[in-house]
Design a protein around this motif. Structure first.
Motif, mmCIF file in Angstrom:
data_model
loop_
_atom_site.group_PDB
_atom_site.id
_atom_site.type_symbol
_atom_site.label_atom_id
_atom_site.label_comp_id
_atom_site.label_asym_id
_atom_site.label_seq_id
_atom_site.Cartn_x
_atom_site.Cartn_y
_atom_site.Cartn_z
ATOM 1 N N VAL A 86 -6.802 4.858 12.475
ATOM 2 C CA VAL A 86 -6.183 4.689 13.814
ATOM 3 C C VAL A 86 -4.824 4.093 13.540
ATOM 4 O O VAL A 86 -4.666 2.905 12.797
ATOM 5 C CB VAL A 86 -6.993 3.484 14.642
ATOM 6 N N PRO A 87 -3.777 4.886 13.966
ATOM 7 C CA PRO A 87 -2.317 4.173 13.735
ATOM 8 C C PRO A 87 -2.266 2.608 14.369
ATOM 9 O O PRO A 87 -2.815 2.442 15.394
ATOM 10 C CB PRO A 87 -1.664 5.164 14.646
ATOM 11 N N ALA A 88 -1.541 2.104 13.995
ATOM 12 C CA ALA A 88 -1.379 0.536 14.184
ATOM 13 C C ALA A 88 -0.933 0.497 15.838
ATOM 14 O O ALA A 88 -1.486 -0.517 16.333
ATOM 15 C CB ALA A 88 -0.285 0.126 13.642
ATOM 16 N N GLU A 101 0.788 -1.129 0.003
ATOM 17 C CA GLU A 101 0.045 0.059 0.223
ATOM 18 C C GLU A 101 0.847 1.353 -0.088
ATOM 19 O O GLU A 101 1.861 1.452 0.623
ATOM 20 C CB GLU A 101 -0.906 -0.058 1.051
ATOM 21 N N GLY A 139 -1.204 -2.024 8.235
ATOM 22 C CA GLY A 139 -1.405 -1.606 9.507
ATOM 23 C C GLY A 139 -2.236 -2.530 10.269
ATOM 24 O O GLY A 139 -1.993 -2.966 11.645
ATOM 25 N N THR A 166 -7.704 0.121 11.276
ATOM 26 C CA THR A 166 -6.612 0.486 10.963
ATOM 27 C C THR A 166 -6.721 1.193 9.692
ATOM 28 O O THR A 166 -7.548 1.127 8.753
ATOM 29 C CB THR A 166 -5.579 -0.504 10.999
ATOM 30 N N LYS A 167 -5.427 1.767 9.500
ATOM 31 C CA LYS A 167 -5.258 2.698 8.226
ATOM 32 C C LYS A 167 -5.205 1.966 6.618
ATOM 33 O O LYS A 167 -5.425 2.129 5.787
ATOM 34 C CB LYS A 167 -4.122 3.691 8.260
ATOM 35 N N SER A 168 -4.554 0.692 7.231
ATOM 36 C CA SER A 168 -4.268 -0.220 5.988
ATOM 37 C C SER A 168 -4.238 -1.683 6.428
ATOM 38 O O SER A 168 -4.337 -1.899 7.395
ATOM 39 C CB SER A 168 -2.750 0.266 5.416
ATOM 40 N N ASN A 216 0.160 4.203 0.874
ATOM 41 C CA ASN A 216 -0.416 5.028 2.200
ATOM 42 C C ASN A 216 0.031 4.684 3.136
ATOM 43 O O ASN A 216 -0.244 5.031 4.387
ATOM 44 C CB ASN A 216 -1.760 5.323 2.223
ATOM 45 N N HIS A 217 1.058 3.810 3.366
ATOM 46 C CA HIS A 217 2.032 3.505 4.530
ATOM 47 C C HIS A 217 1.276 3.595 6.032
ATOM 48 O O HIS A 217 0.516 4.594 6.066
ATOM 49 C CB HIS A 217 3.044 4.680 4.772
ATOM 50 N N ASP A 218 1.413 2.558 6.991
ATOM 51 C CA ASP A 218 1.190 2.735 8.320
ATOM 52 C C ASP A 218 1.718 1.445 8.994
ATOM 53 O O ASP A 218 1.921 0.744 8.277
ATOM 54 C CB ASP A 218 -0.393 2.649 8.554
ATOM 55 N N GLY A 219 1.800 1.964 10.356
ATOM 56 C CA GLY A 219 2.222 0.566 11.104
ATOM 57 C C GLY A 219 3.950 0.678 10.865
ATOM 58 O O GLY A 219 4.742 1.473 10.727
ATOM 59 N N GLY A 220 4.165 -0.586 11.404
ATOM 60 C CA GLY A 220 5.633 -0.734 11.340
ATOM 61 C C GLY A 220 6.199 -0.425 12.773
ATOM 62 O O GLY A 220 5.579 0.201 13.517
#
Lengths: 109, 559
Positions: B41-43, A101, B270, B265-267, A103-107
């Motif tokens: 919501v951020p992960a 994706e 995520g 989550t956003k993705s 639009n990046h998130d997490g990690g």
């Protein structure tokens, strides 16, 4: 890295044949990773924590009978590692096949 | 007012104001905010929210106490309530997030049919209600002990606060209060655990140091005529331990209020990372719980062993008022102990200690100062309320989004949808208050019902729906009903519920473990019926194909 083991096994030539050949390959790699992780999941929790708990309890480390330790501590730590490995490797797989994706998130960052 | 009560009041009032402030900050105007927190919501925050959503009154209040009395076999809860996250992360969360709508029944509706969706919505409501009852009752215990407010009043106060942030903020309000509640809960759990570990062993890491007392604890248990603490399969036969652990794992992965948290989550990426964060946050409490169980049991046995009845520690007296601790009238000194009210009533033990109080009482049992005891009260409430709110959201969204708008009002405007969802949420809170005041059974036992049902209905349905394109509506609906009927009837057969009498377990399988077999029944029926009927349409198969890939394939590097 051991990652190389999981890259193309001389699959269909790129561009030729089915346009969606990559889909099968991506999915197969995902499934393989999943199955390996689930085998570990089962072996540690049901294997060490339940089926062979009495044998492992013969060994005592730091006051903990080993089977008891797996059932009440070790299995939980293993679960965390399993999800970590899955998240990292799937990130890599997604990028490799261009389905990550944008639009990046997490990690961990 | 005692010092403990004042501190409890301070912490409870403080945390409640934080929750209400967050609710005010995150009120929503759209259904997307109300149901899935705008998928923004951020992960890491989502992980904390999952953890709070997940760790209920049962985890916080009852679990360590259960482990203390079950010993080694308490591991069914430890592994069962964490191992499910591996299944969730690998098998469900990324795919359901990719598909990306509002509720679990909605996925089922798109994947199979509207009929299956309605059945799923009703099952989601039943599962969530059985679960919410435990939370309300758990909250009531905290109020009655620490603030000496009658259980009914306590339940009403907790429900009023939940009402405020759940009705106005929906999922968005719930998510951000859950992040705060996780923080309160984990601090309240870890501080006393560190303190107890440090006092007894000199090492403030309970996960490591409880190994040091296990041998002594085994010896102490023997003096009370109890089984060795570290001996496996004393509380349940091996087969049952296996089945209960599995049922709790797949039940966890099938619980609608847990799954729905991954919709926010956003993705897709995520959702995987948020499963990791969730388990890390949960593990902080879950690896501490067995240590708390062992330490508390150790303290408890040492504190009362051979004591004359009139010289028992202060906490015994404090908790006698709640009826959760009782001393036998015929006993002069304490030589035996039980957690079973029936055993106690037959004169089988000198002291009765209910599982549910061990965590709440552990700071008192260990003689920790009053502020810590007060903090534990706020933590117990945070655990109960965060889970209750997540469950109420599932109930409200199932009623409004999956049922009401399908059957009654197809063309409702956005504003009207939001209004109806809020009313559904309000009604759900009222019903929860009623059952919280009149709870049917023990906190943990009630929760076990919900797991068995989730394990035998949703988990096989969702996994097959994602991984086997051939699964069709006929298969799904028959599988789900077969699993439900099988599991439900065994539970009614073996438990005293709805006025039925309890029967013997078959092959030593407890009602908590039957969900595993129910899931197998579901799986087999779904596969057989699906194969015997027509495959799903091409569009549906393409939808299943699409949820496998997090995003459209990027042209760079391709061809």
């Amino acid at each position: 890295m051991s990652d190389d083991v999981m890259t193309p096994e001389g699959g269909p030539p790129p561009g030729g044949g089915e346009a969606n050949g990559w889909r099968k390959e991506y999915w197969r790699k995902n499934l393989r990773l999943m199955v390996v992780l689930l085998i570990v999941w089962f072996a540690v929790s049901f294997g060490c924590g339940i089926l062979f708990v009495e044998q492992l309890n013969q060994v005592v480390i730091g006051g903990f009978p080993l089977g008891f330790w797996f059932a009440q501590q070790g299995a939980i730590y293993t679960f965390i590692v399993l999800i970590l490995v899955y998240a990292v490797r799937m990130d890599r797989l997604d990028r490799e096949y261009g389905v990550h994706e944008r639009n990046h998130d997490g990690g961990l960052t | 007012m005692t010092e403990t009560q004042i501190w409890a009041l301070v912490f409870v009032a403080l945390t409640f104001s934080v929750y209400i402030y967050i609710a005010w900050r995150s009120r929503v105007r759209e259904t997307r905010g109300f149901f899935v927190a705008e998928q923004n919501v951020p992960a890491i925050a989502n992980g904390a929210a999952v953890a709070a959503d997940w760790m209920s009154a049962a985890s916080f209040i009852s679990m360590a106490g259960l482990i203390a009395f079950l010993g080694s076999d308490g591991s069914v809860y430890l592994m069962g309530w964490t191992g499910g996250y591996v299944l969730l992360a690998l098998l469900l969360a990324p795919y359901l997030r990719k598909w990306g709508k509002f509720t679990v029944p909605e996925f089922v509706g798109d994947r199979f049919s509207e009929t299956v969706r309605s059945v799923a919505a009703v099952v989601a409501i039943i599962v969530s209600f059985t679960y919410v009852v435990g939370q309300m009752a758990g909250g009531g215990i905290v109020f009655s002990r620490f603030l000496e407010i009658p259980q009914a009043g306590g339940v009403a106060i907790a429900a009023a606060v939940i009402f405020t942030y759940a009705v106005f903020g929906g999922m968005k309000g719930i998510t951000w209060t859950q992040v705060a509640q996780y923080t309160v809960m984990i601090v309240a759990y870890l501080i006393p655990a560190w303190a107890v570990a440090h006092t007894i062993t000199g090492i403030p890491v309970p996960q490591v140091s409880f190994g040091r007392i296990l041998e002594e604890l085994n010896a102490l248990q023997a003096e009370f005529g109890l089984d060795q603490y570290t001996q496996a399969f004393t509380a349940r036969p091996q087969l049952d331990v296996f089945l209960v652990t599995m049922a709790l794992m797949i039940g966890t992965a099938g619980l609608p209020h847990v799954i729905i948290r991954f919709y926010t989550t956003k993705s897709v990426r995520g959702s995987r990372w948020s499963a990791l964060w969730a388990l890390v946050f949960i593990a902080l409490l879950y690896t501490t719980a067995p240590a708390v169980g062992a330490f508390t049991k150790f303290n408890l046995l040492q504190g009362v062993q051979g004591q004359p009845v009139d010289a028992l520690p202060q906490w015994v007296q404090n908790w006698q008022a709640t009826g959760l601790v009782s001393v036998s009238e015929s006993a002069d000194t304490i030589t035996s102990i039980t957690n079973k009210a029936t055993v106690f009533a037959d004169g089988g033990a000198d002291l009765l200690v209910n599982n549910d109080i061990l965590v709440l009482a552990s700071p008192e049992i260990a003689g920790l100062p009053a502020p810590i005891v007060g903090l534990v009260a706020a933590g117990g409430l945070a655990a109960a309320m965060s889970t209750a709110a997540g469950l109420l959201l599932v109930i409200s969204s199932s009623v409004s989004h999956d049922l009401y708008f399908r059957y009654v009002d197809h063309h409702a405007s956005e504003a009207r949808r939001l209004g109806v969802s809020r009313i559904a949420m309000g009604l759900a809170v009222l019903v929860a208050i009623y059952f919280g005041i009149n709870p049917p059974a023990f906190v943990a036992q009630v929760v076990a019902f919900a797991f068995g049902l989730a394990a035998s209905t949703f988990f096989p349905l969702l996994v097959l729906g994602v991984f086997w394109k051939r699964t069709n509506a006929a298969g799904a609906v028959s599988g789900m009903l077969a699993g439900l009927a099988f599991t439900g009837s065994y539970m009614i057969h073996t438990l005293e519920v709805f006025g039925t009498s309890a029967h013997e377990y078959v092959f030593g399988i407890s009602p908590e473990g039957i969900g595993t077999l129910g899931a197998v029944v579901n799986l087999v029926v779904t596969i057989v019926v699906s194969l015997a009927t027509r495959p799903p349409s091409h569009e549906v198969q393409e939808m299943v194909e699409q949820i496998r890939y997090p995003a459209e394939r990027e042209e760079v590097g391709a061809n």
